[in-house]
Design a protein around this motif. Structure first.
Motif, PDB file in Angstrom:
ATOM      1  N   ILE A  17       1.344  -8.796  13.688  1.00  0.00           N
ATOM      2  CA  ILE A  17       0.099  -8.558  14.299  1.00  0.00           C
ATOM      3  C   ILE A  17      -0.572  -9.809  14.451  1.00  0.00           C
ATOM      4  N   ASP A  18      -0.710 -10.666  13.738  1.00  0.00           N
ATOM      5  CA  ASP A  18      -1.468 -11.947  13.565  1.00  0.00           C
ATOM      6  C   ASP A  18      -0.817 -12.976  14.539  1.00  0.00           C
ATOM      7  N   ALA A  19       0.509 -12.831  14.497  1.00  0.00           N
ATOM      8  CA  ALA A  19       1.403 -13.676  15.487  1.00  0.00           C
ATOM      9  C   ALA A  19       1.123 -13.384  17.082  1.00  0.00           C
ATOM     10  N   THR A  20       0.348 -12.248  17.299  1.00  0.00           N
ATOM     11  CA  THR A  20       0.082 -11.832  18.428  1.00  0.00           C
ATOM     12  C   THR A  20      -1.421 -12.199  18.893  1.00  0.00           C
ATOM     13  N   ASP A  21      -2.086 -12.948  18.135  1.00  0.00           N
ATOM     14  CA  ASP A  21      -3.469 -13.287  18.277  1.00  0.00           C
ATOM     15  C   ASP A  21      -4.293 -12.108  18.181  1.00  0.00           C
ATOM     16  N   GLU A  22      -3.978 -11.211  17.570  1.00  0.00           N
ATOM     17  CA  GLU A  22      -4.936 -10.006  17.193  1.00  0.00           C
ATOM     18  C   GLU A  22      -5.115 -10.007  15.811  1.00  0.00           C
ATOM     19  N   GLN A  23      -6.163  -9.443  15.244  1.00  0.00           N
ATOM     20  CA  GLN A  23      -6.627  -9.284  14.124  1.00  0.00           C
ATOM     21  C   GLN A  23      -6.382  -7.859  13.224  1.00  0.00           C
ATOM     22  N   PRO A  24      -5.289  -7.849  12.454  1.00  0.00           N
ATOM     23  CA  PRO A  24      -5.355  -6.628  11.727  1.00  0.00           C
ATOM     24  C   PRO A  24      -6.050  -6.326  10.611  1.00  0.00           C
ATOM     25  N   VAL A  25      -6.785  -5.093  10.567  1.00  0.00           N
ATOM     26  CA  VAL A  25      -7.903  -4.900   9.554  1.00  0.00           C
ATOM     27  C   VAL A  25      -6.980  -3.965   8.531  1.00  0.00           C
ATOM     28  N   ILE A  26      -6.942  -4.259   7.128  1.00  0.00           N
ATOM     29  CA  ILE A  26      -6.110  -3.484   6.412  1.00  0.00           C
ATOM     30  C   ILE A  26      -6.900  -3.170   5.180  1.00  0.00           C
ATOM     31  N   HIS A  27      -6.467  -2.386   4.305  1.00  0.00           N
ATOM     32  CA  HIS A  27      -6.874  -2.346   2.807  1.00  0.00           C
ATOM     33  C   HIS A  27      -5.604  -2.117   2.147  1.00  0.00           C
ATOM     34  N   ILE A  28      -5.538  -2.401   0.641  1.00  0.00           N
ATOM     35  CA  ILE A  28      -4.335  -1.978  -0.238  1.00  0.00           C
ATOM     36  C   ILE A  28      -4.754  -0.510  -0.802  1.00  0.00           C
ATOM     37  N   ALA A  29      -3.926   0.445  -0.554  1.00  0.00           N
ATOM     38  CA  ALA A  29      -3.901   1.540  -1.104  1.00  0.00           C
ATOM     39  C   ALA A  29      -3.807   1.527  -2.747  1.00  0.00           C
ATOM     40  N   ASP A  30      -4.715   2.631  -3.225  1.00  0.00           N
ATOM     41  CA  ASP A  30      -4.587   2.471  -4.922  1.00  0.00           C
ATOM     42  C   ASP A  30      -3.384   3.664  -5.091  1.00  0.00           C
ATOM     43  N   ASP A  31      -3.104   3.968  -6.473  1.00  0.00           N
ATOM     44  CA  ASP A  31      -1.989   4.574  -6.664  1.00  0.00           C
ATOM     45  C   ASP A  31      -1.822   6.143  -5.932  1.00  0.00           C
ATOM     46  N   GLU A  32      -2.941   6.802  -6.128  1.00  0.00           N
ATOM     47  CA  GLU A  32      -3.145   7.994  -5.362  1.00  0.00           C
ATOM     48  C   GLU A  32      -3.177   8.251  -3.835  1.00  0.00           C
ATOM     49  N   GLU A  33      -3.705   7.335  -3.268  1.00  0.00           N
ATOM     50  CA  GLU A  33      -3.635   7.078  -1.871  1.00  0.00           C
ATOM     51  C   GLU A  33      -2.388   6.742  -1.286  1.00  0.00           C
ATOM     52  N   TYR A  34      -1.456   5.577  -2.070  1.00  0.00           N
ATOM     53  CA  TYR A  34      -0.262   5.225  -1.867  1.00  0.00           C
ATOM     54  C   TYR A  34       0.713   6.584  -1.854  1.00  0.00           C
ATOM     55  N   ALA A  35       0.661   7.351  -2.725  1.00  0.00           N
ATOM     56  CA  ALA A  35       1.534   8.359  -2.986  1.00  0.00           C
ATOM     57  C   ALA A  35       1.464   9.350  -1.901  1.00  0.00           C
ATOM     58  N   ASP A  36       0.019   9.721  -1.355  1.00  0.00           N
ATOM     59  CA  ASP A  36      -0.331  10.495  -0.252  1.00  0.00           C
ATOM     60  C   ASP A  36       0.162   9.961   0.981  1.00  0.00           C
ATOM     61  N   ARG A  37      -0.042   8.704   1.221  1.00  0.00           N
ATOM     62  CA  ARG A  37       0.437   7.888   2.413  1.00  0.00           C
ATOM     63  C   ARG A  37       1.738   7.953   2.575  1.00  0.00           C
ATOM     64  N   LEU A  38       2.678   7.727   1.629  1.00  0.00           N
ATOM     65  CA  LEU A  38       4.172   7.746   1.599  1.00  0.00           C
ATOM     66  C   LEU A  38       4.403   9.113   2.104  1.00  0.00           C
ATOM     67  N   ALA A  39       3.966  10.171   1.349  1.00  0.00           N
ATOM     68  CA  ALA A  39       4.225  11.588   2.023  1.00  0.00           C
ATOM     69  C   ALA A  39       4.175  11.958   3.340  1.00  0.00           C
ATOM     70  N   ALA A  40       2.765  11.478   3.782  1.00  0.00           N
ATOM     71  CA  ALA A  40       2.558  11.398   5.162  1.00  0.00           C
ATOM     72  C   ALA A  40       3.724  10.703   6.197  1.00  0.00           C
ATOM     73  N   LYS A  41       3.956   9.428   5.564  1.00  0.00           N
ATOM     74  CA  LYS A  41       5.099   8.580   6.293  1.00  0.00           C
ATOM     75  C   LYS A  41       6.245   9.189   6.534  1.00  0.00           C
ATOM     76  N   LEU A  42       6.797   9.852   5.386  1.00  0.00           N
ATOM     77  CA  LEU A  42       7.896  10.638   5.375  1.00  0.00           C
ATOM     78  C   LEU A  42       7.920  11.724   6.513  1.00  0.00           C
ATOM     79  N   THR A  43       6.900  12.360   6.509  1.00  0.00           N
ATOM     80  CA  THR A  43       6.848  13.387   7.936  1.00  0.00           C
ATOM     81  C   THR A  43       6.742  12.607   9.112  1.00  0.00           C
ATOM     82  N   GLU A  44       6.073  11.766   9.171  1.00  0.00           N
ATOM     83  CA  GLU A  44       5.988  11.014  10.554  1.00  0.00           C
ATOM     84  C   GLU A  44       7.465  10.399  10.765  1.00  0.00           C
ATOM     85  N   GLU A  45       8.275   9.866   9.793  1.00  0.00           N
ATOM     86  CA  GLU A  45       9.688   9.423  10.445  1.00  0.00           C
ATOM     87  C   GLU A  45      10.355  10.536  10.542  1.00  0.00           C
ATOM     88  N   ALA A  46      10.467  11.547   9.683  1.00  0.00           N
ATOM     89  CA  ALA A  46      11.094  13.059  10.016  1.00  0.00           C
ATOM     90  C   ALA A  46      11.061  13.203  11.534  1.00  0.00           C
TER      91      ALA A  46
END
Length: 105
Positions: A17-46
């Motif tokens: 995204i940086d390479a397109t001259d746009e600015q990504p706004v991010i944060h790093i997930a903690d362990d619990e959020e990461y596990a939840d986000r991975l489960a959601a990502k699995l559904t999204e990709e499926a």
């Protein structure tokens, strides 16, 4: 106007995204959020695979599975062992059986 995503993304996405001259706004997930986000990502990709039936989307499902296993301290061998056990117990999908309903006798 910003585009909202609020989802787990691959590691290089902010850099791309940086390479397109746009600015990504991010944060790093903690362990619990990461596990939840991975489960959601699995559904999204499926769902994406269900909609497209493309190999690329199936590869994304596999990538998320690898990440979930790593996060849980497990391996593909562990998953394969469980897959084989379930197949021995309940069968596979080769016969293409569709269960329509179960009726009382």
């Amino acid at each position: 106007m910003p585009t909202e995503y609020d989802k787990l993304v691959r590691d290089r996405i902010p850099e791309l995204i940086d390479a397109t001259d746009e600015q990504p706004v991010i944060h790093i997930a903690d362990d619990e959020e990461y596990a939840d986000r991975l489960a959601a990502k699995l559904t999204e990709e499926a769902v994406e695979y269900q909609d497209s039936r493309e190999l690329e989307e199936l590869a994304d499902v596999l990538a998320v599975l690898h990440a979930i296993l790593e996060d849980r301290g497990r391996t593909m061998a562990d998953l394969e062992t469980r897959r084989r056990e379930k197949r021995a117990e309940r069968g596979g999908f080769e016969d293409r059986i569709v269960l329509e309903r179960v009726e009382p006798e």
